[in-house]
Design a protein around this motif. Sequence first.
Motif, PDB file in Angstrom:
ATOM      1  N   ASP A   1      14.010  -3.043  63.590  1.00 35.14           N
ATOM      2  CA  ASP A   1      13.940  -1.869  62.707  1.00 35.14           C
ATOM      3  C   ASP A   1      12.748  -0.979  63.067  1.00 35.14           C
ATOM      4  OD1 ASP A   1      16.221  -2.356  61.071  1.00 35.14           O
ATOM      5  OD2 ASP A   1      15.091  -3.923  60.043  1.00 35.14           O
ATOM      6  N   PHE A   2      11.611  -1.599  63.397  1.00 41.84           N
ATOM      7  CA  PHE A   2      10.439  -0.818  63.778  1.00 41.84           C
ATOM      8  C   PHE A   2      10.733  -0.016  65.046  1.00 41.84           C
ATOM      9  CE2 PHE A   2       6.420  -0.247  66.062  1.00 41.84           C
ATOM     10  CZ  PHE A   2       5.686   0.423  65.106  1.00 41.84           C
ATOM     11  N   ARG A   3      11.350  -0.632  66.021  1.00 43.83           N
ATOM     12  CA  ARG A   3      11.666   0.071  67.275  1.00 43.83           C
ATOM     13  C   ARG A   3      12.673   1.182  67.037  1.00 43.83           C
ATOM     14  NH1 ARG A   3      11.505  -4.934  71.561  1.00 43.83           N
ATOM     15  NH2 ARG A   3       9.280  -5.330  71.301  1.00 43.83           N
ATOM     16  N   ALA A   4      13.623   0.977  66.142  1.00 42.06           N
ATOM     17  CA  ALA A   4      14.588   2.033  65.811  1.00 42.06           C
ATOM     18  C   ALA A   4      13.863   3.217  65.159  1.00 42.06           C
ATOM     19  CB  ALA A   4      15.673   1.496  64.882  1.00 42.06           C
ATOM     20  N   TYR A   5      12.917   2.929  64.290  1.00 37.58           N
ATOM     21  CA  TYR A   5      12.118   3.986  63.662  1.00 37.58           C
ATOM     22  C   TYR A   5      11.339   4.752  64.725  1.00 37.58           C
ATOM     23  CZ  TYR A   5       8.357   6.193  61.052  1.00 37.58           C
ATOM     24  OH  TYR A   5       7.450   7.091  60.567  1.00 37.58           O
ATOM     25  N   GLU A   6      10.650   4.036  65.578  1.00 39.82           N
ATOM     26  CA  GLU A   6       9.858   4.677  66.626  1.00 39.82           C
ATOM     27  C   GLU A   6      10.734   5.508  67.563  1.00 39.82           C
ATOM     28  OE1 GLU A   6       6.163   4.315  66.972  1.00 39.82           O
ATOM     29  OE2 GLU A   6       6.867   4.085  64.923  1.00 39.82           O
ATOM     30  N   ASP A   7      11.900   4.998  67.921  1.00 39.22           N
ATOM     31  CA  ASP A   7      12.817   5.748  68.790  1.00 39.22           C
ATOM     32  C   ASP A   7      13.235   7.073  68.152  1.00 39.22           C
ATOM     33  OD1 ASP A   7      12.686   3.739  70.683  1.00 39.22           O
ATOM     34  OD2 ASP A   7      14.640   2.868  70.168  1.00 39.22           O
ATOM     35  N   ALA A   8      13.280   7.107  66.829  1.00 41.14           N
ATOM     36  CA  ALA A   8      13.682   8.317  66.116  1.00 41.14           C
ATOM     37  C   ALA A   8      12.520   9.297  65.943  1.00 41.14           C
ATOM     38  CB  ALA A   8      14.253   7.958  64.742  1.00 41.14           C
ATOM     39  N   VAL A   9      11.306   8.797  65.721  1.00 40.70           N
ATOM     40  CA  VAL A   9      10.202   9.704  65.364  1.00 40.70           C
ATOM     41  C   VAL A   9       9.268  10.070  66.512  1.00 40.70           C
ATOM     42  CG1 VAL A   9      10.279   8.979  62.946  1.00 40.70           C
ATOM     43  CG2 VAL A   9       8.622   7.912  64.500  1.00 40.70           C
ATOM     44  N   LEU A  10       9.117   9.219  67.497  1.00 38.55           N
ATOM     45  CA  LEU A  10       8.212   9.561  68.600  1.00 38.55           C
ATOM     46  C   LEU A  10       8.644  10.812  69.364  1.00 38.55           C
ATOM     47  CD1 LEU A  10       7.119   6.074  69.990  1.00 38.55           C
ATOM     48  CD2 LEU A  10       5.763   7.694  68.646  1.00 38.55           C
ATOM     49  N   PRO A  11       9.954  11.051  69.560  1.00 38.77           N
ATOM     50  CA  PRO A  11      10.351  12.282  70.247  1.00 38.77           C
ATOM     51  C   PRO A  11       9.958  13.563  69.493  1.00 38.77           C
ATOM     52  CG  PRO A  11      12.132  10.696  70.327  1.00 38.77           C
ATOM     53  CD  PRO A  11      11.092  10.140  69.385  1.00 38.77           C
ATOM     54  N   LEU A  12       9.659  13.462  68.203  1.00 38.91           N
ATOM     55  CA  LEU A  12       9.266  14.634  67.420  1.00 38.91           C
ATOM     56  C   LEU A  12       7.830  15.078  67.705  1.00 38.91           C
ATOM     57  CD1 LEU A  12      10.695  13.538  63.939  1.00 38.91           C
ATOM     58  CD2 LEU A  12      11.783  15.017  65.649  1.00 38.91           C
ATOM     59  N   LEU A  13       7.022  14.215  68.264  1.00 33.22           N
ATOM     60  CA  LEU A  13       5.603  14.517  68.471  1.00 33.22           C
ATOM     61  C   LEU A  13       5.382  15.859  69.159  1.00 33.22           C
ATOM     62  CD1 LEU A  13       4.233  11.041  69.591  1.00 33.22           C
ATOM     63  CD2 LEU A  13       3.605  12.279  67.516  1.00 33.22           C
ATOM     64  N   SER A  14       6.098  16.101  70.232  1.00 33.86           N
ATOM     65  CA  SER A  14       5.852  17.318  71.025  1.00 33.86           C
ATOM     66  C   SER A  14       6.126  18.593  70.233  1.00 33.86           C
ATOM     67  CB  SER A  14       6.669  17.299  72.313  1.00 33.86           C
ATOM     68  OG  SER A  14       8.046  17.278  72.016  1.00 33.86           O
ATOM     69  N   GLU A  15       7.017  18.521  69.261  1.00 30.75           N
ATOM     70  CA  GLU A  15       7.306  19.702  68.433  1.00 30.75           C
ATOM     71  C   GLU A  15       6.112  20.093  67.562  1.00 30.75           C
ATOM     72  OE1 GLU A  15      10.980  19.688  66.234  1.00 30.75           O
ATOM     73  OE2 GLU A  15      11.870  18.292  67.701  1.00 30.75           O
ATOM     74  N   PHE A  16       5.176  19.165  67.388  1.00 32.09           N
ATOM     75  CA  PHE A  16       4.016  19.398  66.534  1.00 32.09           C
ATOM     76  C   PHE A  16       2.713  19.321  67.340  1.00 32.09           C
ATOM     77  CE2 PHE A  16       7.454  17.889  63.895  1.00 32.09           C
ATOM     78  CZ  PHE A  16       7.465  18.855  62.902  1.00 32.09           C
ATOM     79  N   ASN A  17       2.809  19.700  68.613  1.00 31.91           N
ATOM     80  CA  ASN A  17       1.642  19.672  69.510  1.00 31.91           C
ATOM     81  C   ASN A  17       1.008  18.292  69.564  1.00 31.91           C
ATOM     82  OD1 ASN A  17       1.749  22.518  70.159  1.00 31.91           O
ATOM     83  ND2 ASN A  17       1.093  22.840  68.048  1.00 31.91           N
ATOM     84  N   GLY A  18       1.859  17.271  69.469  1.00 30.81           N
ATOM     85  CA  GLY A  18       1.393  15.896  69.533  1.00 30.81           C
ATOM     86  C   GLY A  18       1.770  15.266  70.854  1.00 30.81           C
ATOM     87  N   ARG A  19       1.046  14.207  71.178  1.00 25.41           N
ATOM     88  CA  ARG A  19       1.284  13.532  72.451  1.00 25.41           C
ATOM     89  C   ARG A  19       1.012  12.042  72.268  1.00 25.41           C
ATOM     90  NH1 ARG A  19      -1.873  16.738  76.111  1.00 25.41           N
ATOM     91  NH2 ARG A  19      -3.686  15.579  75.461  1.00 25.41           N
ATOM     92  N   LEU A  20       1.939  11.227  72.725  1.00 22.55           N
ATOM     93  CA  LEU A  20       1.722   9.786  72.758  1.00 22.55           C
ATOM     94  C   LEU A  20       0.941   9.505  74.033  1.00 22.55           C
ATOM     95  CD1 LEU A  20       2.262   6.938  71.616  1.00 22.55           C
ATOM     96  CD2 LEU A  20       4.392   6.929  72.924  1.00 22.55           C
ATOM     97  N   GLU A  21      -0.346   9.224  73.869  1.00 26.05           N
ATOM     98  CA  GLU A  21      -1.224   9.018  75.022  1.00 26.05           C
ATOM     99  C   GLU A  21      -0.977   7.651  75.660  1.00 26.05           C
ATOM    100  OE1 GLU A  21      -3.195  11.415  76.047  1.00 26.05           O
ATOM    101  OE2 GLU A  21      -3.345  12.696  74.283  1.00 26.05           O
TER     102      GLU A  21
END
Length: 98
Positions: A23-43
């Motif tokens: 469930d955690f990985r499913a959540y991350e798969d859904a929300v991590l791609p949104l980072l770039s829309e908010f000037n965010g970056r997964l370092e």
Amino acid sequence: MADQTNRVTLVLIARLPTEGIEDFRAYEDAVLPLLSEFNGRLERRLRNPNGTVEVHIVSFASDADFQNYRNDPRRIARAWLLEKSSAKLELLPMMNVP
């Protein structure tokens, strides 16, 4: 450079029960791609061998961008997955050390 001065860096530590990993990985798969829309970056994204601890180093151009990401309705709509995972989260604001 002003952009780097205002940049917000956060470390997320997620501790997961074995039964919550999927469930955690499913959540991350859904929300991590949104980072770039908010000037965010997964370092950086790190995981221990059995998948029960995950660490993310994330940065945003500003605190406002981070807050907008947190309040995004698509992210909020997936929060049930995070809750179902029973993840214990620790979010730490960090800064570079010269």
